[in-house]
Motif scaffolding. Structure first.
Motif, PDB file in Angstrom:
ATOM      1  N   ASN A 137       1.114  62.777  11.575  1.00 22.83           N
ATOM      2  CA  ASN A 137       1.805  64.211  11.843  1.00 22.83           C
ATOM      3  C   ASN A 137       1.023  64.418  13.304  1.00 22.83           C
ATOM      4  OD1 ASN A 137       2.893  64.297   9.457  1.00 22.83           O
ATOM      5  ND2 ASN A 137       0.994  65.205   8.552  1.00 22.83           N
ATOM      6  N   ALA A 138       0.076  64.130  13.860  1.00 19.98           N
ATOM      7  CA  ALA A 138      -0.501  64.378  15.168  1.00 19.98           C
ATOM      8  C   ALA A 138       0.036  63.781  16.248  1.00 19.98           C
ATOM      9  CB  ALA A 138      -2.136  64.303  14.993  1.00 19.98           C
ATOM     10  N   HIS A 139       0.810  62.697  15.871  1.00 16.20           N
ATOM     11  CA  HIS A 139       1.273  61.914  17.226  1.00 16.20           C
ATOM     12  C   HIS A 139       2.726  61.362  16.982  1.00 16.20           C
ATOM     13  CE1 HIS A 139      -3.077  61.569  18.711  1.00 16.20           C
ATOM     14  NE2 HIS A 139      -3.148  61.297  17.478  1.00 16.20           N
ATOM     15  N   PRO A 140       3.627  62.343  16.677  1.00 17.80           N
ATOM     16  CA  PRO A 140       5.017  62.040  16.088  1.00 17.80           C
ATOM     17  C   PRO A 140       5.731  61.440  17.658  1.00 17.80           C
ATOM     18  CG  PRO A 140       4.869  64.506  16.825  1.00 17.80           C
ATOM     19  CD  PRO A 140       3.455  63.862  16.793  1.00 17.80           C
TER      20      PRO A 140
ATOM     21  N   LEU B 251      -0.520  55.761  -1.838  1.00 16.51           N
ATOM     22  CA  LEU B 251      -0.331  55.239  -0.348  1.00 16.51           C
ATOM     23  C   LEU B 251       0.918  54.925   0.153  1.00 16.51           C
ATOM     24  CD1 LEU B 251      -1.809  54.855   2.439  1.00 16.51           C
ATOM     25  CD2 LEU B 251      -2.580  52.947   1.700  1.00 16.51           C
ATOM     26  N   ARG B 252       1.594  53.749  -0.766  1.00 14.84           N
ATOM     27  CA  ARG B 252       2.792  53.356  -0.317  1.00 14.84           C
ATOM     28  C   ARG B 252       3.920  54.547  -0.396  1.00 14.84           C
ATOM     29  NH1 ARG B 252       4.338  48.209  -0.859  1.00 14.84           N
ATOM     30  NH2 ARG B 252       2.773  46.704  -1.236  1.00 14.84           N
ATOM     31  N   ALA B 253       3.790  55.370  -1.324  1.00 17.85           N
ATOM     32  CA  ALA B 253       4.681  56.423  -1.361  1.00 17.85           C
ATOM     33  C   ALA B 253       4.840  57.285  -0.094  1.00 17.85           C
ATOM     34  CB  ALA B 253       4.497  57.313  -2.643  1.00 17.85           C
ATOM     35  N   MET B 254       3.594  57.694   0.416  1.00 12.29           N
ATOM     36  CA  MET B 254       3.369  58.477   1.691  1.00 12.29           C
ATOM     37  C   MET B 254       3.887  57.786   2.860  1.00 12.29           C
ATOM     38  SD  MET B 254       1.523  58.862   4.644  1.00 12.29           S
ATOM     39  CE  MET B 254       0.135  57.746   4.383  1.00 12.29           C
ATOM     40  N   LEU B 255       3.552  56.416   3.011  1.00  6.33           N
ATOM     41  CA  LEU B 255       4.211  55.585   4.239  1.00  6.33           C
ATOM     42  C   LEU B 255       5.686  55.560   3.970  1.00  6.33           C
ATOM     43  CD1 LEU B 255       1.477  52.704   3.960  1.00  6.33           C
ATOM     44  CD2 LEU B 255       1.622  54.517   5.372  1.00  6.33           C
ATOM     45  N   ASN B 256       6.231  55.287   2.815  1.00  5.89           N
ATOM     46  CA  ASN B 256       7.503  55.341   2.654  1.00  5.89           C
ATOM     47  C   ASN B 256       8.294  56.424   3.195  1.00  5.89           C
ATOM     48  OD1 ASN B 256      10.203  55.641   0.887  1.00  5.89           O
ATOM     49  ND2 ASN B 256       9.979  53.547   1.099  1.00  5.89           N
ATOM     50  N   ALA B 257       7.677  57.718   2.809  1.00  6.56           N
ATOM     51  CA  ALA B 257       8.251  59.115   3.058  1.00  6.56           C
ATOM     52  C   ALA B 257       8.368  59.114   4.535  1.00  6.56           C
ATOM     53  CB  ALA B 257       7.562  60.087   2.243  1.00  6.56           C
ATOM     54  N   ASN B 258       7.311  58.515   5.223  1.00  7.31           N
ATOM     55  CA  ASN B 258       7.120  58.590   6.719  1.00  7.31           C
ATOM     56  C   ASN B 258       7.739  57.658   7.390  1.00  7.31           C
ATOM     57  OD1 ASN B 258       5.093  61.313   7.756  1.00  7.31           O
ATOM     58  ND2 ASN B 258       4.259  60.334   5.610  1.00  7.31           N
ATOM     59  N   HIS B 259       8.671  56.910   6.836  1.00  8.37           N
ATOM     60  CA  HIS B 259       9.482  56.019   7.400  1.00  8.37           C
ATOM     61  C   HIS B 259       8.756  54.898   8.121  1.00  8.37           C
ATOM     62  CE1 HIS B 259      12.731  59.107   7.279  1.00  8.37           C
ATOM     63  NE2 HIS B 259      11.875  59.927   7.887  1.00  8.37           N
ATOM     64  N   CYS B 260       7.643  54.436   7.213  1.00 10.23           N
ATOM     65  CA  CYS B 260       7.039  53.143   7.943  1.00 10.23           C
ATOM     66  C   CYS B 260       7.616  51.757   7.545  1.00 10.23           C
ATOM     67  CB  CYS B 260       5.659  53.258   7.237  1.00 10.23           C
ATOM     68  SG  CYS B 260       4.542  54.769   8.073  1.00 10.23           S
ATOM     69  N   GLN B 261       7.706  51.147   8.343  1.00  7.14           N
ATOM     70  CA  GLN B 261       8.533  49.851   8.299  1.00  7.14           C
ATOM     71  C   GLN B 261       7.385  48.800   7.974  1.00  7.14           C
ATOM     72  OE1 GLN B 261      10.107  49.473  12.152  1.00  7.14           O
ATOM     73  NE2 GLN B 261      11.727  50.940  11.785  1.00  7.14           N
TER      74      GLN B 261
ATOM     75  N   ALA C 210       8.144  55.957  16.489  1.00  8.80           N
ATOM     76  CA  ALA C 210       8.268  57.175  17.120  1.00  8.80           C
ATOM     77  C   ALA C 210       9.433  58.018  16.474  1.00  8.80           C
ATOM     78  CB  ALA C 210       8.257  57.285  18.440  1.00  8.80           C
ATOM     79  N   THR C 211       9.243  59.539  16.265  1.00  9.60           N
ATOM     80  CA  THR C 211      10.558  60.099  15.796  1.00  9.60           C
ATOM     81  C   THR C 211      11.750  60.051  16.270  1.00  9.60           C
ATOM     82  OG1 THR C 211       8.582  61.803  15.106  1.00  9.60           O
ATOM     83  CG2 THR C 211      11.045  62.487  15.197  1.00  9.60           C
ATOM     84  N   ASN C 212      11.755  59.913  17.674  1.00  9.84           N
ATOM     85  CA  ASN C 212      12.987  59.819  18.136  1.00  9.84           C
ATOM     86  C   ASN C 212      13.441  58.306  18.259  1.00  9.84           C
ATOM     87  OD1 ASN C 212      11.021  58.691  20.035  1.00  9.84           O
ATOM     88  ND2 ASN C 212      12.445  58.786  21.708  1.00  9.84           N
ATOM     89  N   LEU C 213      12.921  57.616  17.495  1.00 12.81           N
ATOM     90  CA  LEU C 213      13.401  55.946  17.376  1.00 12.81           C
ATOM     91  C   LEU C 213      13.723  55.708  15.943  1.00 12.81           C
ATOM     92  CD1 LEU C 213      10.909  54.088  19.851  1.00 12.81           C
ATOM     93  CD2 LEU C 213      13.459  54.915  20.211  1.00 12.81           C
TER      94      LEU C 213
END
Length: 241
Positions: free
Chosen positions: A115-118, A135-145, A168-171
Protein backbone atom coordinates in the motif's frame (compact mmCIF):
# COMPACT_ATOMS: atom_id res chain seq x y z
CA UNK A 1 27.26 -20.56 10.61
CA UNK A 2 25.52 -23.30 8.65
CA UNK A 3 22.06 -22.33 7.48
CA UNK A 4 19.01 -24.36 8.38
CA UNK A 5 17.21 -26.27 5.65
CA UNK A 6 14.49 -23.60 5.65
CA UNK A 7 16.88 -20.66 5.22
CA UNK A 8 19.08 -22.43 2.67
CA UNK A 9 15.96 -23.29 0.65
CA UNK A 10 14.97 -19.62 0.66
CA UNK A 11 18.46 -18.61 -0.42
CA UNK A 12 18.40 -21.12 -3.27
CA UNK A 13 15.11 -19.71 -4.55
CA UNK A 14 16.55 -16.21 -4.86
CA UNK A 15 17.59 -14.98 -8.30
CA UNK A 16 20.51 -12.64 -8.88
CA UNK A 17 19.03 -9.70 -10.77
CA UNK A 18 18.16 -7.49 -7.80
CA UNK A 19 19.69 -4.12 -7.02
CA UNK A 20 18.48 -4.29 -3.41
CA UNK A 21 17.52 -7.21 -1.19
CA UNK A 22 15.80 -6.40 2.10
CA UNK A 23 16.29 -9.03 4.83
CA UNK A 24 13.47 -8.32 7.28
CA UNK A 25 13.26 -10.06 10.67
CA UNK A 26 15.01 -13.12 9.25
CA UNK A 27 16.79 -14.98 12.05
CA UNK A 28 19.25 -12.29 13.08
CA UNK A 29 20.49 -11.61 9.57
CA UNK A 30 21.62 -15.15 8.75
CA UNK A 31 19.78 -15.28 5.44
CA UNK A 32 20.84 -11.79 4.40
CA UNK A 33 24.45 -12.64 5.22
CA UNK A 34 24.25 -15.74 3.03
CA UNK A 35 22.86 -13.67 0.14
CA UNK A 36 25.68 -11.19 0.73
CA UNK A 37 28.21 -14.03 0.51
CA UNK A 38 26.66 -15.25 -2.74
CA UNK A 39 26.88 -11.76 -4.24
CA UNK A 40 23.31 -11.96 -5.52
CA UNK A 41 22.70 -8.23 -5.30
CA UNK A 42 24.38 -4.86 -5.24
CA UNK A 43 23.29 -4.29 -1.67
CA UNK A 44 21.66 -6.22 1.17
CA UNK A 45 19.60 -4.21 3.64
CA UNK A 46 19.13 -5.71 7.10
CA UNK A 47 15.94 -4.55 8.81
CA UNK A 48 14.52 -5.04 12.30
CA UNK A 49 12.79 -2.81 14.81
CA UNK A 50 14.83 -4.03 17.83
CA UNK A 51 17.81 -1.68 18.37
CA UNK A 52 19.92 -4.18 20.33
CA UNK A 53 19.69 -6.80 17.60
CA UNK A 54 20.63 -4.33 14.88
CA UNK A 55 23.58 -2.97 16.87
CA UNK A 56 24.94 -6.48 17.34
CA UNK A 57 24.41 -7.29 13.68
CA UNK A 58 26.10 -4.09 12.53
CA UNK A 59 29.15 -4.91 14.65
CA UNK A 60 29.41 -8.36 13.08
CA UNK A 61 28.95 -7.04 9.55
CA UNK A 62 31.58 -4.34 10.14
CA UNK A 63 34.01 -7.03 11.29
CA UNK A 64 33.48 -9.54 8.47
CA UNK A 65 32.58 -7.09 5.68
CA UNK A 66 34.52 -3.92 6.56
CA UNK A 67 33.78 -0.72 4.69
CA UNK A 68 36.80 1.37 3.78
CA UNK A 69 37.32 4.47 1.62
CA UNK A 70 38.57 2.13 -1.12
CA UNK A 71 35.73 -0.44 -1.03
CA UNK A 72 32.10 -0.21 -2.03
CA UNK A 73 29.53 -0.91 0.65
CA UNK A 74 27.31 -3.90 -0.10
CA UNK A 75 25.25 -3.78 3.08
CA UNK A 76 23.24 -1.41 5.25
CA UNK A 77 21.50 -1.79 8.59
CA UNK A 78 18.11 -0.17 9.21
CA UNK A 79 16.42 -0.08 12.62
CA UNK A 80 12.81 0.57 11.70
CA UNK A 81 9.37 -0.92 11.22
CA UNK A 82 9.23 -3.17 8.16
CA UNK A 83 6.13 -1.31 6.94
CA UNK A 84 8.30 1.82 6.68
CA UNK A 85 10.95 0.48 4.30
CA UNK A 86 12.48 3.46 2.40
CA UNK A 87 12.21 1.75 -0.98
CA UNK A 88 11.75 5.01 -2.89
CA UNK A 89 15.19 6.14 -1.70
CA UNK A 90 16.95 3.31 -3.54
CA UNK A 91 16.65 2.96 -7.29
CA UNK A 92 16.40 -0.40 -8.99
CA UNK A 93 14.66 -3.74 -8.53
CA UNK A 94 13.80 -4.79 -4.97
CA UNK A 95 13.39 -8.17 -3.29
CA UNK A 96 11.85 -8.13 0.19
CA UNK A 97 12.47 -11.24 2.29
CA UNK A 98 10.41 -11.92 5.40
CA UNK A 99 10.61 -15.21 7.27
CA UNK A 100 10.28 -16.69 10.72
CA UNK A 101 7.19 -14.80 11.91
CA UNK A 102 3.48 -15.61 12.07
CA UNK A 103 1.25 -15.35 9.04
CA UNK A 104 -1.02 -12.68 10.52
CA UNK A 105 1.87 -10.31 11.24
CA UNK A 106 3.48 -11.10 7.90
CA UNK A 107 0.20 -10.38 6.12
CA UNK A 108 0.03 -6.97 7.82
CA UNK A 109 3.67 -6.19 6.96
CA UNK A 110 3.42 -7.12 3.29
CA UNK A 111 0.08 -5.35 2.85
CA UNK A 112 1.59 -2.24 4.42
CA UNK A 113 4.56 -2.30 2.06
CA UNK A 114 2.34 -2.83 -0.98
CA UNK A 115 0.00 0.00 0.00
CA UNK A 116 2.91 2.37 0.68
CA UNK A 117 4.54 1.78 -2.73
CA UNK A 118 1.85 1.38 -5.40
CA UNK A 119 4.12 2.72 -8.16
CA UNK A 120 6.84 0.10 -7.61
CA UNK A 121 7.04 -3.46 -8.90
CA UNK A 122 8.15 -5.48 -5.88
CA UNK A 123 9.23 -9.08 -5.39
CA UNK A 124 8.65 -10.86 -2.10
CA UNK A 125 10.19 -14.04 -0.70
CA UNK A 126 8.05 -15.16 2.23
CA UNK A 127 7.95 -17.98 4.74
CA UNK A 128 5.48 -17.70 7.61
CA UNK A 129 5.32 -20.10 10.53
CA UNK A 130 1.51 -20.35 10.39
CA UNK A 131 -1.68 -18.96 8.82
CA UNK A 132 -0.24 -19.16 5.32
CA UNK A 133 -3.72 -19.43 3.78
CA UNK A 134 -4.63 -15.93 4.95
CA UNK A 135 -1.30 -14.64 3.65
CA UNK A 136 -2.03 -16.21 0.26
CA UNK A 137 -5.48 -14.63 0.19
CA UNK A 138 -4.03 -11.16 0.75
CA UNK A 139 -1.35 -11.68 -1.92
CA UNK A 140 -3.95 -12.89 -4.40
CA UNK A 141 -6.21 -9.92 -3.69
CA UNK A 142 -3.27 -7.59 -4.35
CA UNK A 143 -2.55 -9.12 -7.79
CA UNK A 144 0.67 -10.85 -6.72
CA UNK A 145 2.01 -13.21 -9.37
CA UNK A 146 3.62 -16.52 -8.55
CA UNK A 147 7.32 -16.84 -9.36
CA UNK A 148 7.94 -20.03 -7.40
CA UNK A 149 6.75 -21.92 -4.34
CA UNK A 150 8.03 -24.85 -2.32
CA UNK A 151 6.84 -27.02 0.53
CA UNK A 152 9.53 -28.18 2.95
CA UNK A 153 9.75 -29.98 6.27
CA UNK A 154 12.16 -29.05 9.05
CA UNK A 155 12.20 -30.31 12.64
CA UNK A 156 8.74 -31.84 12.23
CA UNK A 157 7.26 -28.55 11.07
CA UNK A 158 6.09 -27.67 7.58
CA UNK A 159 6.71 -24.45 5.71
CA UNK A 160 5.44 -22.97 2.47
CA UNK A 161 8.06 -20.84 0.73
CA UNK A 162 6.39 -18.22 -1.46
CA UNK A 163 8.22 -16.22 -4.14
CA UNK A 164 5.88 -13.65 -5.68
CA UNK A 165 5.84 -10.41 -7.67
CA UNK A 166 3.47 -7.51 -7.12
CA UNK A 167 3.43 -5.40 -10.33
CA UNK A 168 3.20 -1.64 -10.07
CA UNK A 169 -0.42 -0.51 -10.16
CA UNK A 170 -0.18 0.81 -13.70
CA UNK A 171 1.18 -2.54 -14.92
CA UNK A 172 -1.33 -4.90 -13.28
CA UNK A 173 -3.61 -5.14 -16.32
CA UNK A 174 -0.65 -5.55 -18.70
CA UNK A 175 0.77 -8.71 -17.17
CA UNK A 176 -0.41 -12.21 -18.01
CA UNK A 177 1.48 -14.19 -15.37
CA UNK A 178 -0.80 -16.30 -13.12
CA UNK A 179 -1.69 -14.95 -9.71
CA UNK A 180 -0.61 -16.85 -6.63
CA UNK A 181 -3.36 -19.34 -5.83
CA UNK A 182 -5.28 -19.49 -2.58
CA UNK A 183 -4.16 -23.04 -1.80
CA UNK A 184 -0.99 -23.61 -3.80
CA UNK A 185 -0.07 -25.29 -7.07
CA UNK A 186 3.55 -26.43 -7.24
CA UNK A 187 3.68 -27.36 -3.57
CA UNK A 188 1.40 -30.32 -4.26
CA UNK A 189 3.62 -31.69 -7.03
CA UNK A 190 6.10 -34.37 -6.05
CA UNK A 191 9.03 -35.91 -7.92
CA UNK A 192 10.17 -38.32 -5.21
CA UNK A 193 8.77 -40.56 -2.50
CA UNK A 194 10.16 -38.41 0.30
CA UNK A 195 8.40 -35.29 -0.94
CA UNK A 196 5.17 -37.24 -1.39
CA UNK A 197 5.25 -38.08 2.32
CA UNK A 198 5.83 -34.40 3.18
CA UNK A 199 2.86 -33.37 1.02
CA UNK A 200 0.52 -35.97 2.50
CA UNK A 201 1.41 -35.20 6.11
CA UNK A 202 1.19 -31.45 5.60
CA UNK A 203 -2.16 -31.67 3.86
CA UNK A 204 -3.58 -33.89 6.60
CA UNK A 205 -2.37 -31.39 9.21
CA UNK A 206 -4.14 -28.57 7.38
CA UNK A 207 -7.35 -30.59 7.14
CA UNK A 208 -7.28 -31.39 10.85
CA UNK A 209 -6.69 -27.75 11.75
CA UNK A 210 -9.37 -26.25 9.53
CA UNK A 211 -11.91 -28.96 10.30
CA UNK A 212 -11.63 -27.93 13.95
CA UNK A 213 -11.80 -24.18 13.26
CA UNK A 214 -14.64 -24.66 10.76
CA UNK A 215 -16.80 -25.78 13.69
CA UNK A 216 -16.86 -22.11 14.73
CA UNK A 217 -18.94 -21.51 11.58
CA UNK A 218 -16.38 -19.01 10.28
CA UNK A 219 -17.06 -18.60 6.57
CA UNK A 220 -13.35 -18.29 5.82
CA UNK A 221 -12.37 -21.38 7.81
CA UNK A 222 -15.15 -23.43 6.23
CA UNK A 223 -13.96 -22.30 2.80
CA UNK A 224 -10.36 -23.19 3.66
CA UNK A 225 -11.35 -26.65 4.86
CA UNK A 226 -13.31 -27.27 1.68
CA UNK A 227 -10.40 -26.04 -0.43
CA UNK A 228 -7.85 -28.33 1.22
CA UNK A 229 -10.31 -31.23 1.07
CA UNK A 230 -10.66 -30.64 -2.68
CA UNK A 231 -6.87 -30.88 -3.01
CA UNK A 232 -6.84 -34.09 -0.97
CA UNK A 233 -9.52 -35.54 -3.23
CA UNK A 234 -7.60 -34.55 -6.37
CA UNK A 235 -4.46 -36.20 -4.98
CA UNK A 236 -6.53 -39.24 -4.01
CA UNK A 237 -5.60 -38.97 -0.35
CA UNK A 238 -7.89 -40.37 2.28
CA UNK A 239 -10.42 -37.86 3.50
CA UNK A 240 -10.45 -39.27 7.02
CA UNK A 241 -7.68 -37.69 9.09
Amino acid sequence: MKLSHRLSSLANMTSSHYDHIWDCCCDHGLLGTELLNRQLTKQVHFVDIVPELMQQLEQKLSHFYPITPHTESHWQVHCLDVAELPLDSFKGQHLIVIAGIGGNLMTQMVAGIINAHPSLTLDFLLCSVNNVAKLRAMLNANHCQLIDEQLISENRRYYELLYVRRPATNLVKQTLAPLISLFGDKIWQSHCAEQSVVIERYLKNMLIHYRKTANSKSAMDISLYEGYQHIADSLQLASEV
